[in-house]
Write an enzyme that holds these catalytic residues in place. Structure first.
Site, short mmCIF file in Angstrom:
data_model
loop_
_atom_site.label_atom_id
_atom_site.label_comp_id
_atom_site.label_asym_id
_atom_site.label_seq_id
_atom_site.Cartn_x
_atom_site.Cartn_y
_atom_site.Cartn_z
N GLY A 94 -0.50 4.36 0.29
CA GLY A 94 -1.37 5.43 0.77
C GLY A 94 -0.64 6.21 1.85
CG PHE A 95 -2.56 9.45 3.97
CD1 PHE A 95 -1.92 10.66 3.79
CD2 PHE A 95 -3.85 9.32 3.51
CE1 PHE A 95 -2.54 11.72 3.17
CE2 PHE A 95 -4.50 10.38 2.88
CZ PHE A 95 -3.84 11.58 2.70
N GLY A 96 -0.29 5.67 5.07
CA GLY A 96 0.52 4.85 5.96
C GLY A 96 1.76 4.32 5.25
CB VAL A 144 -1.06 -7.52 -2.37
CG1 VAL A 144 -0.88 -8.57 -1.28
CG2 VAL A 144 0.22 -6.73 -2.55
CG ASP A 151 -8.28 3.76 6.68
OD1 ASP A 151 -8.01 4.55 7.61
OD2 ASP A 151 -8.81 4.11 5.62
CD GLU A 193 -15.02 17.45 3.76
OE1 GLU A 193 -14.50 16.55 3.07
OE2 GLU A 193 -14.40 18.11 4.60
N GLY A 245 0.83 -1.21 0.00
CA GLY A 245 0.00 0.00 0.00
C GLY A 245 0.86 1.25 0.00
C1 LIG Z 1 -13.52 10.41 0.34
C2 LIG Z 1 -12.64 10.34 1.55
C3 LIG Z 1 -12.36 11.49 2.28
C4 LIG Z 1 -11.54 11.43 3.40
N1 LIG Z 1 -11.29 12.59 4.09
C5 LIG Z 1 -10.45 12.57 5.14
C6 LIG Z 1 -10.13 13.78 5.83
O1 LIG Z 1 -10.64 14.86 5.50
N2 LIG Z 1 -9.26 13.71 6.87
C7 LIG Z 1 -8.68 12.52 7.25
O2 LIG Z 1 -7.89 12.51 8.19
N3 LIG Z 1 -8.98 11.37 6.63
C8 LIG Z 1 -9.85 11.36 5.58
N4 LIG Z 1 -10.15 10.19 4.94
C9 LIG Z 1 -9.58 8.92 5.44
C10 LIG Z 1 -8.14 8.73 5.01
O3 LIG Z 1 -8.03 8.93 3.63
C11 LIG Z 1 -7.69 7.34 5.40
O4 LIG Z 1 -7.83 7.19 6.79
C12 LIG Z 1 -6.24 7.10 5.02
O5 LIG Z 1 -6.09 7.18 3.63
C13 LIG Z 1 -5.76 5.74 5.51
O6 LIG Z 1 -4.45 5.51 5.10
P1 LIG Z 1 -3.95 4.05 4.76
O7 LIG Z 1 -2.50 4.17 4.44
O8 LIG Z 1 -4.40 3.11 5.80
O9 LIG Z 1 -4.79 3.65 3.44
P2 LIG Z 1 -4.87 4.38 2.03
O10 LIG Z 1 -4.37 5.76 2.09
O11 LIG Z 1 -6.26 4.17 1.57
O12 LIG Z 1 -3.88 3.54 1.11
C14 LIG Z 1 -4.08 2.19 0.82
C15 LIG Z 1 -3.30 1.83 -0.42
O13 LIG Z 1 -3.27 0.42 -0.56
C16 LIG Z 1 -3.47 0.06 -1.91
N5 LIG Z 1 -4.04 -1.28 -1.95
C17 LIG Z 1 -5.18 -1.72 -1.36
N6 LIG Z 1 -5.36 -3.03 -1.57
C18 LIG Z 1 -4.32 -3.44 -2.32
C19 LIG Z 1 -3.96 -4.68 -2.90
N7 LIG Z 1 -4.68 -5.79 -2.69
N8 LIG Z 1 -2.86 -4.76 -3.64
C20 LIG Z 1 -2.10 -3.65 -3.85
N9 LIG Z 1 -2.38 -2.44 -3.33
C21 LIG Z 1 -3.48 -2.34 -2.57
C22 LIG Z 1 -4.42 1.13 -2.42
O14 LIG Z 1 -4.33 1.22 -3.84
C23 LIG Z 1 -3.93 2.37 -1.70
O15 LIG Z 1 -2.97 3.08 -2.44
C24 LIG Z 1 -10.97 10.20 3.80
C25 LIG Z 1 -11.25 9.05 3.08
C26 LIG Z 1 -12.07 9.10 1.95
C27 LIG Z 1 -12.36 7.85 1.17
#
Ligand SMILES: Cc1cc2nc3c(=O)[nH]c(=O)nc-3n(C[C@H](O)[C@H](O)[C@H](O)COP(=O)(O)OP(=O)(O)OC[C@H]3O[C@@H](n4cnc5c(N)ncnc54)[C@H](O)[C@@H]3O)c2cc1C
Length: 427
Positions: A12-14, A78, A299, A169, A10
């Site tokens: 994303g943010f994490g 994955v 998440d 929003e 992943g």
């Molecule tokens: C519309 C929306 C608005 C939001 N607004 C806010 C806000 O205003 N403030 C705030 O704090 N939070 C907000 N959030 C929540 C925030 O975006 C999440 O809490 C944050 O992104 C979590 O980070 P993460 O690294 O866990 O997952 P993510 O940032 O979602 O990253 C997960 C990554 O894993 C990848 N992935 C997933 N499954 C697989 C797989 N099987 N194989 C390969 N890659 C994979 C995805 O492509 C993605 O790039 C919002 C969320 C959404 C959907």
């Protein structure tokens, strides 16, 4: 001596913050994501409402990590994680690891209702946002040529299910689009039948906020033309509209589902017993029980032992990513992982132009000052300087001219990875 392999699932943010924390570590870091970009999800609704373009809120993962010499990137799906053999299984083969950080985020949660999944639009990925933008604009094109009044009303009724920050929003943004901009594009269309209806199962909007702030947000939404239905859940959907739990039907051609997310299905690969919303109960150190070499963050993670469940928010994922990176460095040096402590960065939501609600420890703000703070914080977190500059320019342009320039209808398929599609894929 062979270097340790750290695999991060992943970007994303994490995932990105974990990779960055491992800069300079004596290890090879491999970030795997099904997409080639990192997405700033908090501003997705601005893409869906025609204000921003995708490249302003998404950056290639390779660009973000290109100066980090020990990091590499793979664009792969994955499919499974084999904890015993220590390999991540992807659509392009196995990736062995010594340390694994799982940060695959969440997917839209339709609570297993296939009709709702099939007949509503999600707002979770970039493709979702572009699909939504196209569908909303397309309804006006159809309405402009529609002679049947009832059908025109259906085309111009927009339902948003779920009044959390995303629903609120997006409702605010739609109202701005419908009241200031589209009337100029469609001067011969009667806008009186246009409705934005926000439906919420609880008794108010923004459940995570103090009631007083939520009441202010409600007041602003109502003034801007959003109709709100509380204490009702959407239980069915078809081509014509939706059905609520009290039997009410609402005819609508566009239903947007922002009523929930659940953790990635990869969680089920890591433990037999996932927690509420599919999150993995990790130890206070973020490690998986029985597997010191595996950390789950963002998440997907639910802190177990301290009885504390952290919200699914970007600052949680970012801080956990940094911590997970530091834990790996400690382990590589022969030490042990340390417990994670969350520094609460508060929550905020904007209700549209000039109004946002902010809850930051004892500080509670709403209205214009809250809105300025919302703008500032979001700008701060956008990951590259170029994106910050372009987003700021777009905001200023919109503020002065009420313009949302990205009003293109393009053919896109929604993102994969909703709860029902994954369920099918893993069967
Ligand atoms: C519309 C929306 C608005 C939001 N607004 C806010 C806000 O205003 N403030 C705030 O704090 N939070 C907000 N959030 C929540 C925030 O975006 C999440 O809490 C944050 O992104 C979590 O980070 P993460 O690294 O866990 O997952 P993510 O940032 O979602 O990253 C997960 C990554 O894993 C990848 N992935 C997933 N499954 C697989 C797989 N099987 N194989 C390969 N890659 C994979 C995805 O492509 C993605 O790039 C919002 C969320 C959404 C959907």
């Amino acid at each position: 001596v062979t270097r340790a392999h750290v695999v991060i699932v992943g970007a994303g943010f994490g995932g990105i913050s974990a990779a960055r924390a491992l800069r300079g570590a004596n290890a090879d870091v491999l970030v795997v994501d099904r997409r080639n970009y990192h997405l700033f999800q908090p501003l997705l609704y601005q893409v869906a409402s025609g204000l921003l373009d995708p490249s302003e809120i998404a950056q290639p993962v390779r660009t973000l990590l290109r100066h980090q010499r020990n990091a590499d990137v793979r664009m792969n799906e994955v499919r499974a994680i084999d904890l015993e053999r220590r390999v991540v299984r992807t659509d392009a083969g196995d990736l062995p690891y010594d340390h694994l950080i799982v940060a695959a985020g969440a997917v839209t949660n339709h609570f297993g209702n296939r009709d709702i999944a099939a007949h509503t639009l999600a707002l979770k990925g970039l493709n979702d946002a572009l699909t939504l933008r196209g569908e909303v604009l397309e309804r006006f094109e159809r309405a402009a040529e529609c002679a049947d009044e009832r059908e025109r009303r259906r085309l111009l009724t927009f339902v948003i299910a779920g009044a959390g920050p995303t629903g609120v929003e997006f409702a605010g943004a739609l109202c701005e689009l419908f009241s200031h901009l589209l009337p100029k594009d469609f001067p011969r269309l009667d806008f009186a039948p246009v409705r934005v209806i926000l439906i919420e199962g609880r008794n108010r909007v923004l459940e995570a906020f103090r009631p007083r702030l939520a009441a202010k947000a409600e007041e602003v939404l109502r003034r801007r033309g959003v109709e709100m239905v509380f204490g009702r859940r959407v239980v069915g959907a078809d081509e014509r509209g939706i059905r609520l739990d009290d039997g009410t039907r609402i005819e609508s051609a566009t239903v947007i589902w922002t009523a929930g997310v659940r953790a990635s299905w990869l969680g089920e690969q890591l433990t037999e017993k996932v927690g509420r919303l599919g999150r993995v109960a990790v130890r206070p150190t973020l490690q998986l029980a029985g597997h010191d070499e595996v950390q789950v963050i963002g998440d997907m993670a639910e802190l177990g032992d301290r009885g504390e469940v952290l919200p699914m928010l970007a600052p949680v994922a970012i801080q956990q990513g940094e911590h997970a990176g530091r834990n790996v460095i400690a382990q590589l040096g022969g030490g042990a992982a340390t417990p994670f402590r969350y520094r609460d960065k508060g929550t905020m939501a904007t209700v549209g132009r000039n109004h946002a609600v902010v809850q930051l420890g004892p500080i509670r703000l709403s209205g214009f000052i809250g809105w300025l703070m919302w703008l500032f914080v979001h700008l701060l977190y956008i990951i590259t300087f170029r994106s910050k500059a372009v987003v700021l320019l777009n905001w200023a342009w919109n503020y002065i001219f009420y313009d949302r320039p990205a009003r293109l209808i393009t053919e896109i398929s929604p993102d994969i990875g909703t709860d029902t599609s994954n369920e099918e894929a893993t069967r």
